[in-house]
Design an enzyme around this catalytic site. Structure first.
Site, PDB file in Angstrom:
ATOM      1  N   SER A   1       0.701  -1.259   0.070  1.00 53.99           N
ATOM      2  CA  SER A   1      -0.421   0.333  -0.109  1.00 53.99           C
ATOM      3  C   SER A   1       0.495   1.126   0.335  1.00 53.99           C
ATOM      4  CB  SER A   1      -1.231   0.031   1.432  1.00 53.99           C
ATOM      5  OG  SER A   1      -1.404   1.088   1.062  1.00 53.99           O
ATOM      6  N   CYS A   2       0.614   2.538   0.547  1.00 49.53           N
ATOM      7  CA  CYS A   2       0.939   3.434   0.201  1.00 49.53           C
ATOM      8  C   CYS A   2       2.040   4.060   1.341  1.00 49.53           C
ATOM      9  CB  CYS A   2       0.186   4.941  -0.391  1.00 49.53           C
ATOM     10  SG  CYS A   2      -1.290   5.208   0.655  1.00 49.53           S
ATOM     11  N   ILE A   3       1.724   3.090   2.717  1.00 47.06           N
ATOM     12  CA  ILE A   3       2.685   3.419   3.548  1.00 47.06           C
ATOM     13  C   ILE A   3       2.712   2.402   4.642  1.00 47.06           C
ATOM     14  CG2 ILE A   3       2.307   5.674   4.341  1.00 47.06           C
ATOM     15  CD1 ILE A   3       0.349   4.645   6.759  1.00 47.06           C
TER      16      ILE A   3
END
Lengths: 411, 102
Positions: B100-102
């Site tokens: 995911s993005c983080i």
């Protein structure tokens, strides 16, 4: 007269209409935007509706107000795009285009998972990615007595990938404030290898889950919802019991893309990730959630894309080479509960790291770190959205290309 | 960071995923598989080949992709890479893990 048509008047389409109206010569180009719906929703606000932080009026306005003069707005259903003929079929008329911008977004597809959109949908199985889902969930939470709350992601990619995690943090605060946190068990269930998947974010933020007593169940790929027995079951036959399931269903591009034969397995359009030109047709460009580029599906990403795409549309119509400028830049506030938030700023190459934003040293916002000021930033963003972002007004000091200044980059 | 695998030096991240796909070869895959307690047989190699092709086409590895692949079925994929199949299969195939993005 030449025709530029924008399909979809959501965040991306509205921004493109506002950017292009002043950039294309009026005596040569007619700009048309098509969207069947009257209401423009502030989608980031859906996260706050279930917790009674925002009211209905905070998240919706009439879309027409944001379409600039000089752009023709058609409110009709789009039947099909016919790329070979440069035509778009609407419910009872056909438009021809010289340049087409597809901004039809993505939406939840709960019907993709067996048992999800069954008799218990919006009874004890909810989404919060739609206006209706978020409101139904709010009404449920107002009278819920507690039990097992399972917050779940079906599969990637999803719109605003951190929203389910923010939901978990806000739920913790919500139940604490109601004095019933002890009666609620919160479990975060993800198909990924963790609630956080990038090393720096995991190191900096994993404490949030422990501090808030949120359980994490990872590598869970849902096969079906057993709505009769209130369980979700994965392909490895692991079952998780719930009393209240808040799921993020599969996200898919609009059915229009499927009808037009232009999408991948999830109806997202194969798109050049640096120029935003569709791979199949040189006069079709794709912006926002509708594309398959490996950037986050989020409004801030669309905002940065819009700046690059505005330039590239101008380059294309002048017969110039397209600029390979889009770097996957995203900039997102993440609610962590208790009136605090994080801010992350990253792109295709650079993972989120600690630092200060938008200015080195002085900030005033801190990256990858909880603060009250970041939370105020998130709330202020609603005003920025309605008054600047969708009108195509640049946000001061925040550029389309991500800057490494102020970031603590170690490798 | 650098790591020795099958008597070759490769670049890996903190979690042991290869950073450069170009450094991948079958010996390295076998070495990673040993660490992951997976013994590679024919069916694994077919899966790995499919996963790598998807990766080259910029298509992220997903359960849906496997379902639609025609090459693998989900139950078999779980049997081949027990306990976190997407993660393990990515690592052995030398591509980044799904994230995911983080």
């Amino acid at each position: 007269m030449k025709n530029l048509i924008i399909l979809g008047a959501g965040t991306s389409g509205t921004m493109m209409a506002n950017h292009l109206v002043s950039k294309l010569p009026k005596n040569e180009w007619k700009i048309t935007i098509v969207d069947q719906y009257k209401t423009h929703y502030y989608q980031p606000g859906f996260l706050f509706l279930p917790f009674d932080i925002y009211k209905e009026k905070d998240v919706k306005k009439e879309g027409k107000k944001f379409i600039p003069k000089g752009v023709t707005y058609i409110q009709k259903r789009i039947e099909k795009i016919v790329p070979e003929e440069n035509k778009v079929q609407l419910e009872n008329e056909t438009l021809s285009y010289d340049v087409l911008i597809v901004a039809t977004g993505s939406k939840i597809a709960p019907q993709e998972t067996e048992g999800m959109k069954g008799p218990k949908w919006h009874k004890n199985i909810f989404d919060f990615y739609t206006y209706e889902g978020a409101l139904a969930l709010r009404n449920k939470l107002r009278s819920w007595k507690g039990g097992k709350l399972v917050i779940h992601i079906t599969e990637m990619p999803i719109k605003c990938p951190v929203a389910p995690l923010e939901f978990a943090f806000l739920a913790d605060t919500y139940f604490r404030k109601k004095g019933m946190r002890d009666n609620v068990e919160i479990t975060y269930v993800t198909p990924l290898s963790g609630a956080f998947t990038k090393p720096k974010a995991t190191a900096a933020l994993h404490y949030l889950l422990e501090e808030k007593g949120i359980k994490e169940l990872i590598d869970f790929n849902i096969d079906r919802v057993d709505y009769e027995n209130n369980k979700i079951i994965d392909y490895g036959d692991i079952a998780v019991d719930y009393d209240l399931l808040v799921t993020t269903p599969t996200n898919m591009g609009d059915d229009l893309i499927k009808r037009s034969g232009m999408g991948d397995a999830l109806n997202f359009i194969p798109t050049n990730k640096a120029t935003l030109q569709s791979l199949a047709n040189e006069n079709i460009f794709v912006i926002g959630d509708a594309s398959n580029i490996p950037a986050s599906k989020a409004g801030s990403v669309a905002h940065f894309e819009a700046e690059v795409l505005t330039e590239n549309i101008q380059n294309y119509i002048k017969g110039k080479e397209l600029k390979e400028e889009f770097d996957g830049h995203a900039n997102c506030f993440i609610e962590t509960g208790n009136g605090k938030a994080l801010l992350i700023d990253f792109n295709y190459e650079q993972e989120p790291v600690r630092g200060n934003f938008p200015f080195p040293v002085v900030g005033p916002l801190s990256l990858l770190k909880e603060s009250k000021l970041n939370h105020l930033g998130k709330l202020a963003f609603r005003w920025i959205y309605w008054n600047m972002l969708i009108k195509g007004i640049s946000i001061p000091f925040v550029t389309a290309k991500m800057t490494k200044k102020g970031k603590y980059i170690t490798n | 960071m650098k790591k020795m695998l099958a008597e070759k030096t490769v670049e890996v991240n903190e979690e042991g995923y290869l950073l450069q796909f170009a450094q991948w070869d079958k010996d390295i895959a076998n070495a990673i598989a040993v660490e992951e307690k997976v013994e590679l047989i024919d069916r694994h190699w077919k899966a790995i080949e499919w996963i790598q092709n998807e990766y080259k086409n910029d298509s992220p590895l997903s359960i849906r992709g496997i379902k639609n692949s025609g090459t693998l079925n989900i139950k078999e994929f779980y049997e081949l890479f027990p306990g976190g199949p997407l993660k393990k299969a990515s690592k052995i195939a030398g591509i980044p893990k799904p994230k995911s993005c983080i």
